[in-house]
Structures are given as structure tokens and as C-alpha cells.
Design an enzyme around this catalytic site. Structure first.
Site, PDB file in Angstrom:
ATOM      1  N   HIS A 272     -10.242   1.734   0.249  1.00  0.00           N
ATOM      2  CA  HIS A 272     -10.666   0.893   1.361  1.00  0.00           C
ATOM      3  C   HIS A 272     -12.174   0.666   1.395  1.00  0.00           C
ATOM      4  O   HIS A 272     -12.665  -0.099   2.230  1.00  0.00           O
ATOM      5  CB  HIS A 272     -10.187   1.502   2.683  1.00  0.00           C
ATOM      6  CG  HIS A 272      -8.738   1.246   2.965  1.00  0.00           C
ATOM      7  ND1 HIS A 272      -7.734   1.890   2.285  1.00  0.00           N
ATOM      8  CD2 HIS A 272      -8.124   0.401   3.828  1.00  0.00           C
ATOM      9  CE1 HIS A 272      -6.561   1.457   2.736  1.00  0.00           C
ATOM     10  NE2 HIS A 272      -6.780   0.556   3.660  1.00  0.00           N
TER      11      HIS A 272
ATOM     12  N   GLU B 238       0.824  -1.208   0.000  1.00  0.00           N
ATOM     13  CA  GLU B 238       0.000   0.000   0.000  1.00  0.00           C
ATOM     14  C   GLU B 238       0.858   1.258   0.000  1.00  0.00           C
ATOM     15  O   GLU B 238       0.552   2.230  -0.694  1.00  0.00           O
ATOM     16  CB  GLU B 238      -0.956  -0.011   1.194  1.00  0.00           C
ATOM     17  CG  GLU B 238      -2.065  -1.046   1.048  1.00  0.00           C
ATOM     18  CD  GLU B 238      -3.028  -1.061   2.227  1.00  0.00           C
ATOM     19  OE1 GLU B 238      -2.857  -0.220   3.149  1.00  0.00           O
ATOM     20  OE2 GLU B 238      -3.949  -1.898   2.237  1.00  0.00           O
TER      21      GLU B 238
END
Length: 313
Positions: free
Chosen positions: A185, A152
């Protein structure tokens, strides 16, 4: 397409398109495997490791393609631009992590109060090879502490920020980059709805909260990346925050030692704000390749506000 602040739209369209493509590719890689199992099942985690590592390994090539297509000349090697370099590696490893631990002073004190082990027992476990063997064979631990933080931060910070800075400047890039991270997310909503993990309203409220939290966290690690010019600091901070979790403020207020805990919570925030700039002083980390990109923003470099350079000094 001009990277020198001349006429035209500059590198902005290509930058935004590439960042959006990276975010979509990262999230999409999690769903290329068809499965009826939940996300925490070891088989699902292993498959997602494969796809997300492939996307992450290819993401630097997209930065290179963007650089060639937009005409931006960063004056540094691609790996250095992505924060993979040796200069200043030790302070870049230690200082951001210590700064993040200061911010979490209250939660760390709370954990120590509630932990059944004393300091000696904790150190024995930490230095026991069997403990680390258990961790490294636990798929959820690997995902939360290693794979997710590394991939990420590589995709959403190291690859996106060099593309955004010539378009927006340093300050706006720090706050634009986390939007891609926060929106990414939202994919958790799909699985929560699929496995009926709560009511629809509670799931979406949780998603909004997670978006806000991840966006703020993303801005912080973007700040760390720009101030240090290294990838390692954001990765370690990300791993640490995944381990500690969101501060249990409610539990702290109901704790028998709540006054002491509230004091440490507030002390951690105050010390963090006081130490934020000194502990991320670019002087510790050597030449910062990404800061040179701020001079390529439009309008021309001579008219860039001094605030643009305060992030790098």
C-alpha cells in the site's frame, strides 16, 4: 529441498521469493498504464481493473509452481487450498462478517445516528434495484467494494498463506503475510507526491499510518482465512471495512451523544474479543486443507508446539 522438516532450508526461500514476486506483480500491474490522470478517474480505474485481474488470475499458477518446485504435498486440490470450496460455505460467509460488524459496533451506531434516513427508508433503498445499478456502474464503488477486496484477498491471503505456512508455521504466517500487504500500500505515496496531495512529511506520515492499519487488518483476515479455510469470509470483511472506513474516533468524541458512542465503541471491542474464537471455530467449516500444511514445518511434526495447532482447533 525438503518439505518434511529434514535438513536444508526447506520451502522458505521459494516461499518468500514467490510472496515477494506476487506483491511486486500486483502493485506493478497498477502502473503499467501511462496516464496523467489521478487514480480515481474512471478511465484509470478501468485500466487497472484489467491489469490487476490478469495478475490475480495468474497468481494461483505461481502457487502451483511453488508447490511443484518445493516438493510440498498439501494433500488437497489447489482450489481447496486457496479457500475455494463448498464445504462449510454458509457459516464461512456469515460468521466472519457478523464478527467484523460486532467489532465496528460503535462506528455503525455512529453512522445510524448521523444518517438522515430512518430504518424503513434505508431498507427501501437497499432493496431498490436502481440503487444497485448505480453502484455497479460506479467505478470507484466497484473498485472499493468488489475488485480490490477480491483480488487483494486472493493474492495476499489465499495465495501467500499456503506458501508461508510450511515455512513459518500457522501463527507466524498470520503475522508475516500482512507485511507484504502493508508494504504494497506504500504505492499510494507515489501518486500523492505526484499530484502534490499534501506536504512530503504529511504524505509519509499518512503512509506509515496506512501501513500499520493495513498490516493489522491483514493479520485479521489471515486469521479468518486459516480458521475457516475459505476465501469468501476475508473478501466480505475487506469489502465491509472499505465501506465503513477507519473508525472516526475523533468525531465520536465530539459527538453530542459521545458517552453513548464511547460505550458502544468499547462494547464492540469487548464482544469482538470474546467472540473471536467461538465464531471462527474450525468445527463450523469442515476439513481445513491449509492446516495440514503446518505439519510440514521444520522441526519435525512430532516436535511442533501445540500452539501451532490451536489456530486450527
Amino acid at each position: 529441498m525438503s518439505a518434511e522438516g529434514g535438513s536444508g532450508s526447506g520451502p522458505c526461500p521459494a516461499s518468500l521469493l514467490c510472496c515477494l514476486s506476487l506483491a511486486c506483480a500486483y502493485v506493478g500491474s497498477l502502473y503499467v498504464w501511462k496516464s496523467h490522470l489521478p487514480r480515481d478517474h474512471p478511465a484509470v480505474i478501468k485500466r487497472r481493473f484489467t491489469s490487476v485481474l490478469i495478475v490475480s488470475s495468474l497468481s494461483p499458477f505461481l502457487v502451483w509452481i511453488w508447490k511443484e518446485a518445493s516438493g510440498v504435498k498439501p494433500g488437497a486440490a489447489l482450489l481447496a487450498l486457496l479457500g475455494v470450496r463448498l464445504e462449510g460455505i454458509f457459516p464461512a460467509t456469515v460468521l466472519p462478517l457478523l464478527l467484523t460488524m460486532v467489532l465496528f459496533l460503535g462506528p455503525l451506531i455512529q453512522l445510524s445516528m448521523d444518517c438522515p434516513w430512518d430504518l424503513v427508508d434505508g431498507l427501501k433503498v437497499a432493496f431498490d434495484p436502481r440503487f444497485w445499478v448505480l453502484c455497479l456502474t460506479d467505478m470507484r464503488w466497484l473498485r472499493n467494494q468488489v475488485i480490490a477486496p477480491f483480488t487483494e484477498e486472493l493474492v495476499f491471503r489465499a495465495c501467500m498463506l499456503p506458501m508461508l505456512v510450511p515455512c513459518t508455521g500457522l501463527g507466524p504466517a498470520i503475522f508475516t503475510c500482512p507485511l507484504f500487504f502493508g508494504v504494497a500500500h506504500f504505492h499510494h505515496v507515489i501518486e500523492q507526491l505526484r499530484f502534490r496531495q499534501g506536504s512530503t512529511a504529511s504524505i509519509f506520515l499518512s503512509a506509515v499510518f496506512q501501513f500499520s492499519y493495513t498490516a493489522v487488518f491483514g493479520a485479521y483476515t489471515a486469521f479468518i482465512f486459516i480458521r475457516t479455510g475459505h476465501l469468501v469470509g476475508p473478501v466480505l470483511c475487506h469489502s465491509f471495512c472499505n465501506y465503513v472506513g477507519f473508525p472516526a474516533v475523533g468525531a465520536a468524541l465530539e459527538h453530542p451523544q459521545r458517552l453513548l458512542l464511547v460505550f458502544f465503541y468499547l462494547l464492540g471491542v469487548v464482544l469482538f474479543l470474546l467472540l473471536l474464537h467461538p465464531m471462527t471455530d474450525p468445527a463450523f467449516f469442515g476439513h481445513l486443507p491449509i492446516c495440514a500444511l503446518s505439519r510440514l514445518t521444520s522441526p519435525p511434526a512430532t516436535s511442533i508446539s501445540t500452539s501451532s495447532f490451536s489456530w486450527c482447533s
